[in-house]
Write a protein that holds these residues in place. Sequence first.
Motif, PDB file in Angstrom:
ATOM      1  N   SER A 137      46.023  37.892  53.544  1.00 21.55           N
ATOM      2  CA  SER A 137      45.651  37.969  52.138  1.00 21.55           C
ATOM      3  C   SER A 137      45.163  36.630  51.602  1.00 21.55           C
ATOM      4  O   SER A 137      45.621  35.579  52.030  1.00 21.55           O
ATOM      5  N   ASN A 168      47.461  41.454  44.536  1.00 23.10           N
ATOM      6  CA  ASN A 168      48.378  42.334  43.802  1.00 23.10           C
ATOM      7  C   ASN A 168      48.637  41.897  42.368  1.00 23.10           C
ATOM      8  O   ASN A 168      49.413  42.543  41.672  1.00 23.10           O
ATOM      9  N   ILE A 173      54.420  39.928  43.634  1.00 27.63           N
ATOM     10  CA  ILE A 173      52.963  40.048  43.764  1.00 27.63           C
ATOM     11  C   ILE A 173      52.443  39.701  45.161  1.00 27.63           C
ATOM     12  O   ILE A 173      51.244  39.814  45.413  1.00 27.63           O
ATOM     13  N   PRO A 191      51.370  40.324  48.809  1.00 26.43           N
ATOM     14  CA  PRO A 191      50.995  41.520  49.548  1.00 26.43           C
ATOM     15  C   PRO A 191      51.742  41.673  50.881  1.00 26.43           C
ATOM     16  O   PRO A 191      51.895  42.782  51.376  1.00 26.43           O
TER      17      PRO A 191
END
Length: 141
Positions: free
Chosen positions: A2, A101, A115, A117
Amino acid sequence: MSEITIYHNPECGTSRNTLALIRNSGVEPRVVLYLENPPSRVELSGLITRMGITARELLRTNTEPYEHLGLDNPAISDDELLDAMLAYPILINRPIVVTPNGTALCRPSERVLDILPDAQRGEFTKEDGEKVIDRDGNRVS
């Protein structure tokens, strides 16, 4: 893997813990040393909007420029608060983390877990000794 960005102050324990939690998920984030490279007005305004907070809620109140500038005055507009944060980046509360997120002011540092991922990869204890993640990568209540 991410894409994650952290607006970071390495002198801040909360910011260091947040960065370590991101790394504990197996991601090396883009680290923005915002005191040296402050965000633009558009970036800062966008971060505030994505966090769903006001400029005043992002403002650090326990630092010298806050008192000197009289920023406790409720009549000061969000635009004026943005001007102050851009002129004195130390007034920007931190760390701010941006992930796929969501975007959050991660105070306390474990707020970042909401938050991220990717799951935590192992045990994590904050600098003050508080255990946050157990050896299986699960959040400790």
